[in-house]
Design a protein around this motif. Structure first.
Motif, PDB file in Angstrom:
ATOM      1  N   GLU A 126       0.814  -1.214   0.000  1.00  0.00           N
ATOM      2  CA  GLU A 126       0.000   0.000   0.000  1.00  0.00           C
ATOM      3  C   GLU A 126       0.854   1.273   0.000  1.00  0.00           C
ATOM      4  O   GLU A 126       0.537   2.271   0.647  1.00  0.00           O
ATOM      5  CB  GLU A 126      -0.952   0.004   1.199  1.00  0.00           C
ATOM      6  N   PHE A 127       1.947   1.222  -0.756  1.00  0.00           N
ATOM      7  CA  PHE A 127       2.808   2.400  -0.846  1.00  0.00           C
ATOM      8  C   PHE A 127       2.055   3.569  -1.479  1.00  0.00           C
ATOM      9  O   PHE A 127       2.224   4.723  -1.077  1.00  0.00           O
ATOM     10  CB  PHE A 127       4.059   2.076  -1.667  1.00  0.00           C
ATOM     11  N   PHE A 128       1.222   3.286  -2.467  1.00  0.00           N
ATOM     12  CA  PHE A 128       0.482   4.337  -3.164  1.00  0.00           C
ATOM     13  C   PHE A 128      -0.857   4.559  -2.456  1.00  0.00           C
ATOM     14  O   PHE A 128      -1.598   3.622  -2.182  1.00  0.00           O
ATOM     15  CB  PHE A 128       0.265   3.959  -4.626  1.00  0.00           C
ATOM     16  N   GLY A 129      -1.174   5.825  -2.204  1.00  0.00           N
ATOM     17  CA  GLY A 129      -2.377   6.164  -1.454  1.00  0.00           C
ATOM     18  C   GLY A 129      -3.655   5.888  -2.211  1.00  0.00           C
ATOM     19  O   GLY A 129      -4.666   5.499  -1.620  1.00  0.00           O
ATOM     20  N   GLU A 130      -3.641   6.087  -3.526  1.00  0.00           N
ATOM     21  CA  GLU A 130      -4.820   5.826  -4.349  1.00  0.00           C
ATOM     22  C   GLU A 130      -4.415   4.992  -5.546  1.00  0.00           C
ATOM     23  O   GLU A 130      -3.447   5.311  -6.242  1.00  0.00           O
ATOM     24  CB  GLU A 130      -5.457   7.145  -4.805  1.00  0.00           C
ATOM     25  N   THR A 131      -5.158   3.942  -5.791  1.00  0.00           N
ATOM     26  CA  THR A 131      -4.850   3.052  -6.918  1.00  0.00           C
ATOM     27  C   THR A 131      -6.001   2.971  -7.924  1.00  0.00           C
ATOM     28  O   THR A 131      -5.981   2.133  -8.818  1.00  0.00           O
ATOM     29  CB  THR A 131      -4.500   1.645  -6.407  1.00  0.00           C
ATOM     30  N   SER A 132      -7.015   3.818  -7.759  1.00  0.00           N
ATOM     31  CA  SER A 132      -8.062   3.946  -8.753  1.00  0.00           C
ATOM     32  C   SER A 132      -8.440   5.411  -8.853  1.00  0.00           C
ATOM     33  O   SER A 132      -8.298   6.173  -7.887  1.00  0.00           O
ATOM     34  CB  SER A 132      -9.300   3.107  -8.401  1.00  0.00           C
ATOM     35  N   ARG A 133      -8.921   5.815 -10.034  1.00  0.00           N
ATOM     36  CA  ARG A 133      -9.188   7.245 -10.231  1.00  0.00           C
ATOM     37  C   ARG A 133     -10.400   7.704  -9.439  1.00  0.00           C
ATOM     38  O   ARG A 133     -10.454   8.843  -8.966  1.00  0.00           O
ATOM     39  CB  ARG A 133      -9.424   7.479 -11.736  1.00  0.00           C
ATOM     40  N   TRP A 134     -11.387   6.842  -9.263  1.00  0.00           N
ATOM     41  CA  TRP A 134     -12.594   7.208  -8.508  1.00  0.00           C
ATOM     42  C   TRP A 134     -12.867   6.121  -7.465  1.00  0.00           C
ATOM     43  O   TRP A 134     -12.608   4.968  -7.698  1.00  0.00           O
ATOM     44  CB  TRP A 134     -13.796   7.351  -9.431  1.00  0.00           C
TER      45      TRP A 134
END
Length: 333
Positions: free
Chosen positions: A325-333
């Motif tokens: 979960e290094f990236f805070g958002e993994t989808s645009r919506w």
């Protein structure tokens, strides 16, 4: 798709130490790909400090079509010579690698070792290519006894470049002694400390200093090879009297390197005889009656090639550290 790995310095060091011949081949391949236009290698960017003229932090962005993958990334490397007096390494660095399909970062690697290895490998690639025309005598002189010099000497030795007698000179006598001891104990070759003239008497010379301006005005001899890794040790007059081999002409003609000073003196680049890739391919040969001066400015694509190899090795060995979960958002919506 959203995996992100960290490879610490200890892991990087272990992989590099067991892979010198493979890394030399990777770096040679990267040079040839760069020569073929299969890389993107913009100018390096220098962060300088008015009150510390000898210190800098450099950003080297690049992208490359390698044998197994396409990859982009950036090396962020600090050079603080004052560290040496405190017993610390001069350079520290990280390398970020990016996926070229999405642009997402995929890994962060400790990169001081990677930088040293790619620098040493570039020297070994050039030395091997020039050796076809200038047979090495086995005498190697080294100016500057730091990590880069140690790594170059190790790579030359491990890839079969003749190295029977080594002479080391450094303004810090203790450092010179330690590098000479390394050559004797770890590489099994004869080595001693010497003055600058003793080093310049050798058939193969390596300069790996932090010099900001030229101090060597002694012309190269016919049959002599100088690996001008630190780039600023030789006066422009020495450059003009040599066969000049650069890794990338445009990159080397900046920041008051010795070739850049020669360009400023003459107003042209006619003194450049070719690139490392052209000498590897046999498209260029040394000029008769001149020594050879190799001046590698350092290309970010080499860091990518070595970094990608280290990352793949660490993943295979299970020593890369995954960061969930290094990236805070993994989808645009």
């Amino acid at each position: 798709m959203f995996s992100f790995d960290v490879v610490p310095g200890k892991i990087v060091k272990g992989i590099l130490e067991s892979s010198a011949p493979a890394i030399v081949e990777l770096v040679e391949d990267a040079y040839l790909r760069h020569d073929d236009g299969r890389t993107v290698n913009p100018d390096s960017y220098f962060l300088r400090f008015p009150d510390r003229p000898d210190s800098r932090i450099i950003a080297l962005p690049a992208a490359a079509e390698l044998a197994d993958t396409e990859i982009a990334g950036i090396k962020w490397i600090a050079s603080f010579p004052g560290n040496v007096s405190a017993g610390l390494p001069r350079a520290s660095a990280v390398l970020v690698l990016n996926d070229l399909d999405t642009g997402y970062p995929i890994a962060l690697l400790e990169a001081a070792g990677i930088s040293a290895a790619r620098t040493a490998a570039s020297a070994a690639v050039a030395a091997r290519a020039i050796a076809r025309h200038l047979p090495p005598s086995g005498t190697i002189g080294i100016v500057g006894a730091g990590v880069i010099a140690r790594t170059i000497l190790r790579f030359l030795h491990l890839t079969g470049y003749p190295s029977t007698d080594v002479v080391v000179h450094d303004l810090d006598d203790e450092s010179a002694g330690r590098l000479a001891d390394f050559a004797v104990v770890d590489l099994g070759v004869r080595a001693r400390r010497g003055d600058l003239d003793a080093v310049l008497d050798c058939q193969t010379v390596v300069t790996a200093t932090t010099a900001l301006r030229p101090y060597i005005d002694r012309p190269l001899r016919d049959g002599q090879l100088v690996l001008n890794v630190s780039l600023r040790d030789f006066t422009p007059e020495v450059v003009l009297g040599a066969t000049n081999v650069l890794d990338d002409v445009e990159h080397c003609m900046k920041a008051n390197t010795s070739p850049h000073l020669a360009e400023q003196l003459t107003g042209n680049r006619d003194f450049v005889h070719g690139t490392i890739a052209q000498f590897v391919r046999g498209e260029r040969v040394p000029e008769a009656g001149r020594g050879v001066l190799v001046s590698p400015f350092g290309l970010g694509v080499l860091d990518l090639a070595v970094g990608a190899y280290v990352l793949d090795s660490a993943r295979r060995d299970g020593t890369a550290i995954a960061i969930p979960e290094f990236f805070g958002e993994t989808s645009r919506w």
